[in-house]
Motif scaffolding. Structure first.
Motif, PDB file in Angstrom:
ATOM      1  N   LEU A  40      -6.282 -30.453 -13.838  1.00 40.24           N
ATOM      2  CA  LEU A  40      -6.888 -31.855 -13.788  1.00 40.24           C
ATOM      3  C   LEU A  40      -6.347 -32.729 -12.679  1.00 40.24           C
ATOM      4  CD1 LEU A  40      -6.603 -32.610 -17.594  1.00 40.24           C
ATOM      5  CD2 LEU A  40      -8.568 -32.315 -16.449  1.00 40.24           C
ATOM      6  N   VAL A  41      -5.177 -32.363 -11.918  1.00 40.44           N
ATOM      7  CA  VAL A  41      -4.807 -32.946 -10.672  1.00 40.44           C
ATOM      8  C   VAL A  41      -5.716 -33.147  -9.770  1.00 40.44           C
ATOM      9  CG1 VAL A  41      -3.163 -32.727  -9.110  1.00 40.44           C
ATOM     10  CG2 VAL A  41      -2.316 -32.702 -11.216  1.00 40.44           C
ATOM     11  N   PRO A  42      -6.510 -31.973  -9.375  1.00 46.46           N
ATOM     12  CA  PRO A  42      -7.277 -32.107  -8.103  1.00 46.46           C
ATOM     13  C   PRO A  42      -8.518 -32.950  -8.739  1.00 46.46           C
ATOM     14  CG  PRO A  42      -7.392 -29.927  -8.967  1.00 46.46           C
ATOM     15  CD  PRO A  42      -6.100 -30.467  -9.521  1.00 46.46           C
ATOM     16  N   PHE A  43      -9.143 -32.872  -9.938  1.00 43.20           N
ATOM     17  CA  PHE A  43     -10.297 -33.840 -10.397  1.00 43.20           C
ATOM     18  C   PHE A  43      -9.703 -35.056 -10.415  1.00 43.20           C
ATOM     19  CE2 PHE A  43     -12.320 -36.079 -13.536  1.00 43.20           C
ATOM     20  CZ  PHE A  43     -13.707 -35.729 -13.343  1.00 43.20           C
ATOM     21  N   THR A  44      -8.587 -35.540 -10.669  1.00 43.94           N
ATOM     22  CA  THR A  44      -8.208 -36.853 -10.905  1.00 43.94           C
ATOM     23  C   THR A  44      -8.089 -37.417  -9.683  1.00 43.94           C
ATOM     24  OG1 THR A  44      -6.805 -36.497 -12.815  1.00 43.94           O
ATOM     25  CG2 THR A  44      -6.408 -38.483 -11.705  1.00 43.94           C
ATOM     26  N   LEU A  45      -7.572 -36.543  -8.510  1.00 47.09           N
ATOM     27  CA  LEU A  45      -7.323 -37.057  -7.084  1.00 47.09           C
ATOM     28  C   LEU A  45      -8.697 -37.318  -6.733  1.00 47.09           C
ATOM     29  CD1 LEU A  45      -5.750 -37.514  -4.881  1.00 47.09           C
ATOM     30  CD2 LEU A  45      -6.006 -35.014  -4.108  1.00 47.09           C
ATOM     31  N   LEU A  46      -9.832 -36.351  -6.888  1.00 45.65           N
ATOM     32  CA  LEU A  46     -11.032 -36.516  -6.290  1.00 45.65           C
ATOM     33  C   LEU A  46     -11.828 -37.808  -6.887  1.00 45.65           C
ATOM     34  CD1 LEU A  46     -13.303 -35.292  -4.563  1.00 45.65           C
ATOM     35  CD2 LEU A  46     -14.112 -33.857  -6.397  1.00 45.65           C
ATOM     36  N   ALA A  47     -11.634 -37.989  -8.108  1.00 42.45           N
ATOM     37  CA  ALA A  47     -12.136 -39.332  -9.114  1.00 42.45           C
ATOM     38  C   ALA A  47     -11.466 -40.425  -8.362  1.00 42.45           C
ATOM     39  CB  ALA A  47     -12.085 -39.232 -10.221  1.00 42.45           C
ATOM     40  N   LEU A  48     -10.296 -40.591  -7.805  1.00 39.70           N
ATOM     41  CA  LEU A  48      -9.685 -41.746  -7.268  1.00 39.70           C
ATOM     42  C   LEU A  48     -10.397 -41.854  -6.131  1.00 39.70           C
ATOM     43  CD1 LEU A  48      -6.004 -41.273  -8.580  1.00 39.70           C
ATOM     44  CD2 LEU A  48      -7.505 -43.069  -9.297  1.00 39.70           C
ATOM     45  N   LEU A  49     -10.414 -40.953  -5.091  1.00 40.73           N
ATOM     46  CA  LEU A  49     -10.968 -40.976  -3.738  1.00 40.73           C
ATOM     47  C   LEU A  49     -12.511 -41.546  -3.977  1.00 40.73           C
ATOM     48  CD1 LEU A  49      -9.623 -37.776  -2.195  1.00 40.73           C
ATOM     49  CD2 LEU A  49      -8.743 -40.085  -1.822  1.00 40.73           C
ATOM     50  N   VAL A  50     -13.193 -40.944  -4.965  1.00 40.23           N
ATOM     51  CA  VAL A  50     -14.511 -41.604  -5.252  1.00 40.23           C
ATOM     52  C   VAL A  50     -14.534 -43.054  -5.461  1.00 40.23           C
ATOM     53  CG1 VAL A  50     -16.586 -41.356  -6.492  1.00 40.23           C
ATOM     54  CG2 VAL A  50     -15.560 -39.401  -5.713  1.00 40.23           C
ATOM     55  N   LEU A  51     -13.748 -43.295  -6.356  1.00 42.17           N
ATOM     56  CA  LEU A  51     -13.492 -44.864  -6.892  1.00 42.17           C
ATOM     57  C   LEU A  51     -13.210 -45.637  -5.767  1.00 42.17           C
ATOM     58  CD1 LEU A  51     -11.912 -44.267 -10.311  1.00 42.17           C
ATOM     59  CD2 LEU A  51     -14.192 -45.566  -9.900  1.00 42.17           C
ATOM     60  N   GLY A  52     -12.128 -45.263  -4.860  1.00 39.19           N
ATOM     61  CA  GLY A  52     -11.738 -45.818  -3.565  1.00 39.19           C
ATOM     62  C   GLY A  52     -12.520 -45.958  -2.403  1.00 39.19           C
ATOM     63  N   ALA A  53     -13.641 -45.324  -2.508  1.00 39.83           N
ATOM     64  CA  ALA A  53     -14.648 -45.046  -1.438  1.00 39.83           C
ATOM     65  C   ALA A  53     -13.980 -44.842  -0.162  1.00 39.83           C
ATOM     66  CB  ALA A  53     -15.303 -46.362  -1.347  1.00 39.83           C
ATOM     67  N   TRP A  54     -13.161 -43.640  -0.335  1.00 45.15           N
ATOM     68  CA  TRP A  54     -12.268 -43.199   0.891  1.00 45.15           C
ATOM     69  C   TRP A  54     -13.186 -42.747   2.084  1.00 45.15           C
ATOM     70  CZ3 TRP A  54     -10.099 -37.895   1.947  1.00 45.15           C
ATOM     71  CH2 TRP A  54      -9.125 -37.805   2.842  1.00 45.15           C
ATOM     72  N   PRO A  55     -13.029 -43.241   2.928  1.00 46.79           N
ATOM     73  CA  PRO A  55     -14.052 -42.981   4.119  1.00 46.79           C
ATOM     74  C   PRO A  55     -14.201 -41.461   4.563  1.00 46.79           C
ATOM     75  CG  PRO A  55     -12.699 -45.033   4.619  1.00 46.79           C
ATOM     76  CD  PRO A  55     -12.282 -44.345   3.356  1.00 46.79           C
ATOM     77  N   PRO A  56     -13.190 -40.812   4.919  1.00 49.47           N
ATOM     78  CA  PRO A  56     -13.248 -39.556   5.308  1.00 49.47           C
ATOM     79  C   PRO A  56     -14.264 -38.842   4.098  1.00 49.47           C
ATOM     80  CG  PRO A  56     -11.148 -40.175   5.579  1.00 49.47           C
ATOM     81  CD  PRO A  56     -11.758 -41.264   4.694  1.00 49.47           C
ATOM     82  N   LEU A  57     -13.991 -38.948   2.938  1.00 50.54           N
ATOM     83  CA  LEU A  57     -14.780 -38.277   1.940  1.00 50.54           C
ATOM     84  C   LEU A  57     -16.286 -38.769   1.890  1.00 50.54           C
ATOM     85  CD1 LEU A  57     -15.051 -36.372  -0.700  1.00 50.54           C
ATOM     86  CD2 LEU A  57     -14.328 -38.645  -2.027  1.00 50.54           C
ATOM     87  N   LEU A  58     -16.595 -39.935   2.305  1.00 54.34           N
ATOM     88  CA  LEU A  58     -17.800 -40.489   2.163  1.00 54.34           C
ATOM     89  C   LEU A  58     -18.505 -39.961   3.268  1.00 54.34           C
ATOM     90  CD1 LEU A  58     -17.414 -44.329   1.397  1.00 54.34           C
ATOM     91  CD2 LEU A  58     -18.030 -42.207  -0.158  1.00 54.34           C
ATOM     92  N   ARG A  59     -17.995 -39.925   4.427  1.00 56.84           N
ATOM     93  CA  ARG A  59     -18.523 -39.153   5.693  1.00 56.84           C
ATOM     94  C   ARG A  59     -18.827 -37.833   5.680  1.00 56.84           C
ATOM     95  NH1 ARG A  59     -14.504 -42.402   8.357  1.00 56.84           N
ATOM     96  NH2 ARG A  59     -13.243 -40.844   8.624  1.00 56.84           N
ATOM     97  N   LEU A  60     -18.011 -36.959   4.927  1.00 57.74           N
ATOM     98  CA  LEU A  60     -18.165 -35.741   4.603  1.00 57.74           C
ATOM     99  C   LEU A  60     -19.370 -35.513   3.833  1.00 57.74           C
ATOM    100  CD1 LEU A  60     -17.308 -32.549   5.018  1.00 57.74           C
ATOM    101  CD2 LEU A  60     -15.842 -32.971   2.914  1.00 57.74           C
ATOM    102  N   ASP A  61     -19.459 -36.066   2.689  1.00 60.20           N
ATOM    103  CA  ASP A  61     -20.426 -36.169   1.867  1.00 60.20           C
ATOM    104  C   ASP A  61     -21.696 -36.381   2.329  1.00 60.20           C
ATOM    105  OD1 ASP A  61     -19.322 -35.603  -0.618  1.00 60.20           O
ATOM    106  OD2 ASP A  61     -18.919 -37.607  -1.469  1.00 60.20           O
ATOM    107  N   ALA A  62     -21.781 -37.541   3.373  1.00 57.46           N
ATOM    108  CA  ALA A  62     -23.079 -37.879   4.085  1.00 57.46           C
ATOM    109  C   ALA A  62     -23.494 -36.822   5.110  1.00 57.46           C
ATOM    110  CB  ALA A  62     -22.744 -39.272   4.798  1.00 57.46           C
ATOM    111  N   SER A  63     -22.656 -36.265   5.579  1.00 58.53           N
ATOM    112  CA  SER A  63     -23.022 -35.203   6.669  1.00 58.53           C
ATOM    113  C   SER A  63     -23.440 -33.977   5.999  1.00 58.53           C
ATOM    114  CB  SER A  63     -21.503 -34.622   7.516  1.00 58.53           C
ATOM    115  OG  SER A  63     -22.071 -33.669   8.164  1.00 58.53           O
ATOM    116  N   ILE A  64     -23.057 -33.473   4.774  1.00 59.63           N
ATOM    117  CA  ILE A  64     -23.446 -32.274   4.094  1.00 59.63           C
ATOM    118  C   ILE A  64     -24.844 -32.784   3.647  1.00 59.63           C
ATOM    119  CG2 ILE A  64     -23.084 -30.741   2.314  1.00 59.63           C
ATOM    120  CD1 ILE A  64     -20.119 -31.046   2.631  1.00 59.63           C
TER     121      ILE A  64
END
Length: 264
Positions: A40-64
């Protein structure tokens, strides 16, 4: 014996109950908690990054998403294939398959295993729906989309339910192939194929971000791991032999049982 000595003995007694291999129930309960926490740790971390709109994650999502969408617009046959796959392996058909397995298990004389299947599918599905509402992430908004889907985006319901169904079917049917290496490999391959391709189909059609799909996969693994560990713990507590779920399923005796009304 003084108070400090008594405390030390009590402390060692608690530790021995948790980690002593001879006390399998305590050991399995401890391992269940640790395993669930680690998954559950990686899921919680990922959810927090999504909720916080972490720019590197958003850029990676948009690129893919952009890469997949560009390929999809140029290859209609690919879109057709992914559309068929995403419907065949969608939550509805997979839940129907789970119901069929539940009925088969009851008729085969394994009602507790049938309950485990129901609990895993229902708990995972409800948890995914609740998290979608809590996170409230919008789906990709692409120019000239090749597919559309309603509702919120994180985590992917298709990826989550594919993981739940594949995990359940794998752990139910492993007892029937535990003596055949090739059959076991084939069963594992089928489970992974359903899980991975179903998730990728959602990215390919532009209706989910990559992090949505990864979140669905991780959450599905966490739910299956938790419920299967609880089931094996119950087996140990009820005096049944220990099982190794990833090698022989959650109930190895299933392959030796006969359907109701059948001859032993």
């Amino acid at each position: 014996m003084d108070t400090s000595t008594g405390a030390t003995v009590a402390h060692r007694s608690w530790r021995s109950r948790r980690l002593d291999p001879e006390r399998s129930l305590g050991l399995r309960l401890t391992l269940t908690v640790v395993a669930a926490f680690l998954v559950l740790v990686p899921f919680t971390l990922l959810a927090l990054l999504v909720l916080g709109a972490w720019p590197p994650l958003l850029r990676l999502d948009a690129s893919i998403a952009g890469s997949f969408h560009g390929y999809a617009r140029d290859h209609p046959a690919w879109v057709g294939l992914m559309t068929v796959w995403t419907h065949v392996c969608g939550p509805g058909p997979l839940r129907v398959a789970a119901v069929v397995v539940v009925v088969w298990l009851v008729r085969r004389g394994a009602p507790r295993l049938a309950v485990w299947v129901v609990v895993t599918m229902v708990a995972g599905g409800l948890l995914g729906a609740l998290l979608k509402l809590l996170v409230g992430r919008d789906r990709p908004d692409l120019l000239d989309p090749v597919a559309r889907a309603a509702g919120y985006s994180f985590p992917s319901g298709h990826a989550l339910n594919a993981t739940l169904a594949a995990g359940v079917l794998l752990l139910v049917f492993l007892p029937f192939v535990r003596y055949s290496g090739r059959a076991r490999v084939a069963l594992w391959t089928a489970a992974l194929l359903v899980t991975v391709v179903t998730g990728l189909s959602r990215i390919a059609l532009g209706v989910h971000w990559t992090s949505d799909v990864v979140g669905g996969w991780v959450l599905g693994v966490a739910v299956v791991a938790s419920t299967s560990a609880a089931f094996t713990t119950w087996r140990s507590g009820s005096g049944r032999p220990s099982a190794h779920p990833l090698r022989e399923g959650v109930e190895p005796e299933l392959a030796d049982q006969r359907p109701e009304g059948g001859r032993a």
